[in-house]
Design a protein around this motif. Structure first.
Motif, PDB file in Angstrom:
ATOM      1  N   VAL A 147     -16.705 -14.457 -37.784  1.00 32.30           N
ATOM      2  CA  VAL A 147     -17.436 -13.235 -37.179  1.00 32.30           C
ATOM      3  C   VAL A 147     -17.957 -12.201 -38.383  1.00 32.30           C
ATOM      4  O   VAL A 147     -19.443 -12.430 -38.132  1.00 32.30           O
ATOM      5  CB  VAL A 147     -16.145 -12.451 -36.608  1.00 32.30           C
ATOM      6  CG1 VAL A 147     -16.746 -10.844 -36.133  1.00 32.30           C
ATOM      7  CG2 VAL A 147     -15.072 -12.984 -35.781  1.00 32.30           C
ATOM      8  N   VAL A 151     -22.859 -10.914 -40.141  1.00 33.41           N
ATOM      9  CA  VAL A 151     -23.438  -9.515 -39.984  1.00 33.41           C
ATOM     10  C   VAL A 151     -24.373  -8.957 -41.189  1.00 33.41           C
ATOM     11  O   VAL A 151     -25.301  -8.322 -41.130  1.00 33.41           O
ATOM     12  CB  VAL A 151     -22.299  -8.286 -39.668  1.00 33.41           C
ATOM     13  CG1 VAL A 151     -23.086  -6.972 -39.831  1.00 33.41           C
ATOM     14  CG2 VAL A 151     -21.454  -8.682 -38.630  1.00 33.41           C
ATOM     15  N   PRO A 176     -20.668 -15.680 -30.172  1.00 35.13           N
ATOM     16  CA  PRO A 176     -22.115 -15.957 -29.934  1.00 35.13           C
ATOM     17  C   PRO A 176     -22.746 -15.185 -31.164  1.00 35.13           C
ATOM     18  O   PRO A 176     -23.919 -15.774 -31.438  1.00 35.13           O
ATOM     19  CB  PRO A 176     -22.341 -15.181 -28.686  1.00 35.13           C
ATOM     20  CG  PRO A 176     -21.011 -13.964 -28.368  1.00 35.13           C
ATOM     21  CD  PRO A 176     -20.018 -14.857 -29.213  1.00 35.13           C
ATOM     22  N   VAL A 177     -22.266 -14.241 -31.835  1.00 35.15           N
ATOM     23  CA  VAL A 177     -23.162 -13.775 -33.011  1.00 35.15           C
ATOM     24  C   VAL A 177     -23.187 -14.548 -34.039  1.00 35.15           C
ATOM     25  O   VAL A 177     -24.395 -14.707 -34.782  1.00 35.15           O
ATOM     26  CB  VAL A 177     -22.432 -12.436 -33.330  1.00 35.15           C
ATOM     27  CG1 VAL A 177     -23.026 -11.715 -34.524  1.00 35.15           C
ATOM     28  CG2 VAL A 177     -21.991 -11.460 -32.305  1.00 35.15           C
ATOM     29  N   ARG A 180     -25.736 -17.545 -32.783  1.00 38.62           N
ATOM     30  CA  ARG A 180     -27.089 -17.024 -32.683  1.00 38.62           C
ATOM     31  C   ARG A 180     -27.871 -17.095 -34.006  1.00 38.62           C
ATOM     32  O   ARG A 180     -29.153 -17.073 -34.032  1.00 38.62           O
ATOM     33  CB  ARG A 180     -27.164 -15.518 -32.060  1.00 38.62           C
ATOM     34  CG  ARG A 180     -28.630 -14.999 -31.545  1.00 38.62           C
ATOM     35  CD  ARG A 180     -28.464 -13.593 -30.867  1.00 38.62           C
ATOM     36  NE  ARG A 180     -27.953 -12.655 -31.813  1.00 38.62           N
ATOM     37  CZ  ARG A 180     -29.102 -11.811 -32.627  1.00 38.62           C
ATOM     38  NH1 ARG A 180     -30.091 -12.357 -32.700  1.00 38.62           N
ATOM     39  NH2 ARG A 180     -28.533 -11.089 -33.555  1.00 38.62           N
ATOM     40  N   ALA A 209     -26.463 -24.092 -26.452  1.00 39.32           N
ATOM     41  CA  ALA A 209     -27.650 -23.779 -25.745  1.00 39.32           C
ATOM     42  C   ALA A 209     -27.694 -22.386 -25.246  1.00 39.32           C
ATOM     43  O   ALA A 209     -28.771 -21.832 -24.533  1.00 39.32           O
ATOM     44  CB  ALA A 209     -28.131 -24.908 -24.845  1.00 39.32           C
ATOM     45  N   ARG A 210     -26.132 -21.986 -24.784  1.00 43.53           N
ATOM     46  CA  ARG A 210     -26.091 -20.618 -24.288  1.00 43.53           C
ATOM     47  C   ARG A 210     -26.135 -19.322 -25.135  1.00 43.53           C
ATOM     48  O   ARG A 210     -25.939 -18.282 -24.862  1.00 43.53           O
ATOM     49  CB  ARG A 210     -24.994 -20.760 -23.289  1.00 43.53           C
ATOM     50  CG  ARG A 210     -25.189 -21.548 -22.189  1.00 43.53           C
ATOM     51  CD  ARG A 210     -23.882 -21.903 -21.229  1.00 43.53           C
ATOM     52  NE  ARG A 210     -24.123 -23.228 -20.688  1.00 43.53           N
ATOM     53  CZ  ARG A 210     -24.732 -23.190 -19.177  1.00 43.53           C
ATOM     54  NH1 ARG A 210     -25.027 -22.103 -18.951  1.00 43.53           N
ATOM     55  NH2 ARG A 210     -25.099 -24.168 -18.673  1.00 43.53           N
ATOM     56  N   VAL A 211     -26.193 -19.752 -26.341  1.00 43.75           N
ATOM     57  CA  VAL A 211     -26.244 -18.678 -27.373  1.00 43.75           C
ATOM     58  C   VAL A 211     -27.065 -18.685 -28.356  1.00 43.75           C
ATOM     59  O   VAL A 211     -27.513 -17.855 -29.410  1.00 43.75           O
ATOM     60  CB  VAL A 211     -24.690 -18.638 -28.161  1.00 43.75           C
ATOM     61  CG1 VAL A 211     -23.624 -18.275 -27.000  1.00 43.75           C
ATOM     62  CG2 VAL A 211     -24.301 -20.062 -28.739  1.00 43.75           C
ATOM     63  N   PRO A 213     -31.117 -19.540 -29.163  1.00 36.37           N
ATOM     64  CA  PRO A 213     -32.513 -19.854 -28.286  1.00 36.37           C
ATOM     65  C   PRO A 213     -33.015 -21.105 -28.926  1.00 36.37           C
ATOM     66  O   PRO A 213     -33.667 -21.565 -28.033  1.00 36.37           O
ATOM     67  CB  PRO A 213     -33.155 -18.499 -28.663  1.00 36.37           C
ATOM     68  CG  PRO A 213     -32.397 -17.634 -29.480  1.00 36.37           C
ATOM     69  CD  PRO A 213     -30.996 -18.273 -30.006  1.00 36.37           C
ATOM     70  N   ARG A 214     -32.995 -21.640 -29.990  1.00 37.80           N
ATOM     71  CA  ARG A 214     -33.237 -22.771 -30.761  1.00 37.80           C
ATOM     72  C   ARG A 214     -32.096 -23.506 -30.805  1.00 37.80           C
ATOM     73  O   ARG A 214     -31.783 -23.615 -32.011  1.00 37.80           O
ATOM     74  CB  ARG A 214     -34.388 -22.620 -31.667  1.00 37.80           C
ATOM     75  CG  ARG A 214     -35.906 -21.950 -31.229  1.00 37.80           C
ATOM     76  CD  ARG A 214     -36.694 -21.611 -32.452  1.00 37.80           C
ATOM     77  NE  ARG A 214     -38.017 -21.312 -32.006  1.00 37.80           N
ATOM     78  CZ  ARG A 214     -38.029 -19.986 -31.503  1.00 37.80           C
ATOM     79  NH1 ARG A 214     -37.004 -19.007 -31.431  1.00 37.80           N
ATOM     80  NH2 ARG A 214     -39.328 -19.579 -30.974  1.00 37.80           N
TER      81      ARG A 214
END
Lengths: 252, 113
Positions: A147, A151, A176-177, A180, A209-211, A213-214
């Motif tokens: 997590v 950040v 996802p953070v 991503r 692939a759902r979190v 973009p590449r």
């Protein structure tokens, strides 16, 4: 002063700021980044859960490079492959840095106490009394946590996340953070897959692939060496890329 | 729990503004937190309630606006649905996060002499 009636009472004013709360961290990170670029050091922020295999990946990387499968040396004075260094973020111990040093990596611990992540200032302080300018790669092994480390920008060129196959296929969807922000995900401990009949790489790939973009990932086992070639190629590509970016920056 | 460190950075920033404008008191802070920022709003407000004591923010309310994540195609602008693959099916390009990763201080309401 209240100038509506001139009574002399204080006035409440809204002051528009619209600035990142972590702007101070980002400034220090940009400073770190400038240091790394000037000295052509590729900084890799390596993140992942506790026990995801971050240290093992670095140990295996050092073993590979010491074992003859070296990347071509680029620094004029160095013979025998690239210089690997690591700053290891750890809550309380020197264990990771000890392991990395034993593997031949120039390593230093950043003991964070209760902090669950590294920030740019900790990395900046960590560079003091550390021969980082002599390195080709500086791995910043972040605190084990899916997590908080995502950040804070540290000045790294890339983010790499180690996700072990034992952690569960849905981890990218749950965090996802972190994913991503990843430039590359190493699916580690694949040597354990025969013991995990319910875990499928395809399912993890779909979640990524759902979190991301590449989505960029590949399986890796520090134990068997699966994926290590690809990892070393990826690192080498990064160094060439950073070199060409520096060169184009110099030309303009 | 990095929310404490976010609050620390927030209070330091407010403190700098208060000094610059010689404010007497701070009444309200407005912040914007994206769904994909990595900041938990509940933890942030708890951290703020604890950390603001004996700082310039002691009497200041914290307004938090949460920004949902919104992915879109950088070419055609088409929206990418929640939970979908992050790629535009029409243009075959990676999606872009239009908003939802903010950790922003928008406004400080302060009392000036």
């Amino acid at each position: 002063m209240c100038d509506t009636c001139g009574c002399g009472d204080p006035e409440i004013v809204p002051v528009e700021i619209h600035d990142k709360i972590l702007a101070g961290n980002d400034r220090t990170a940009a400073h770190n980044r400038e240091h790394f670029r000037e000295s052509a050091v590729v900084a890799v922020n390596l993140m992942g859960s506790p026990g995801s295999g971050k240290t093992a990946v670095l140990e295996a990387t050092a073993r590979r490079l010491a074992g003859g499968q070296r990347l071509p040396p680029q620094r004029g004075c160095r013979v025998g492959g690239p210089g690997l260094g690591a700053l290891a973020g750890d809550l309380a111990t020197e264990h990771d840095a000890d392991r990395l040093r034993a593997a031949g990596i120039t390593a230093k611990s950043i003991t964070t106490g209760s902090a669950c992540h590294l920030d740019a200032e900790m990395v900046h302080r960590g560079l003091h009394d550390f021969p980082w300018r002599e390195l080709d790669y500086l791995f910043i092994e972040n605190v084990g946590n899916l997590v908080c480390p995502a950040v804070y920008y540290l000045g790294q060129a890339v983010n790499v996340v180690a996700l072990s196959v034992t952690e569960g296929e849905d981890k990218p969807l749950k965090y996802p953070v972190m994913f991503r922000k990843a430039d590359l995900v190493l699916l580690t401990k694949t040597d354990l897959l025969p013991h995990l009949p319910d875990v499928r790489i395809e399912t993890i790939a779909d979640a990524l692939a759902r979190v991301m973009p590449r989505p960029a990932y590949f399986p890796l086992s520090a134990r068997t060496g699966e994926g290590m070639e690809r990892w070393l190629e990826w690192l080498e590509h990064l160094r060439v890329l950073q070199g060409s970016i520096e060169a184009s920056a110099l030309q303009t | 729990m990095h929310e404490y460190s976010i609050v620390q950075a927030l209070v330091e920033r407010v403190d700098a503004e208060v000094r610059a404008r010689q404010a007497i008191a701070v009444h309200r802070l407005s912040v914007r937190i994206g769904e994909l920022s990595g900041v938990e709003v509940e933890l942030l407000t708890t951290a703020y309630a604890t950390f603001r004591e004996r700082t310039v923010c002691e009497g200041a309310e914290l307004d938090v606006r949460v920004v949902p994540a919104r992915w879109e195609c950088p070419d055609c602008g088409g929206a990418i649905g929640r939970g979908d693959l992050l790629r535009c099916r029409l243009c075959d390009v990676p999606a872009r996060l239009a908003e939802g990763d903010e950790i922003m201080l928008d406004r400080i309401e302060m009392e000036v002499p």
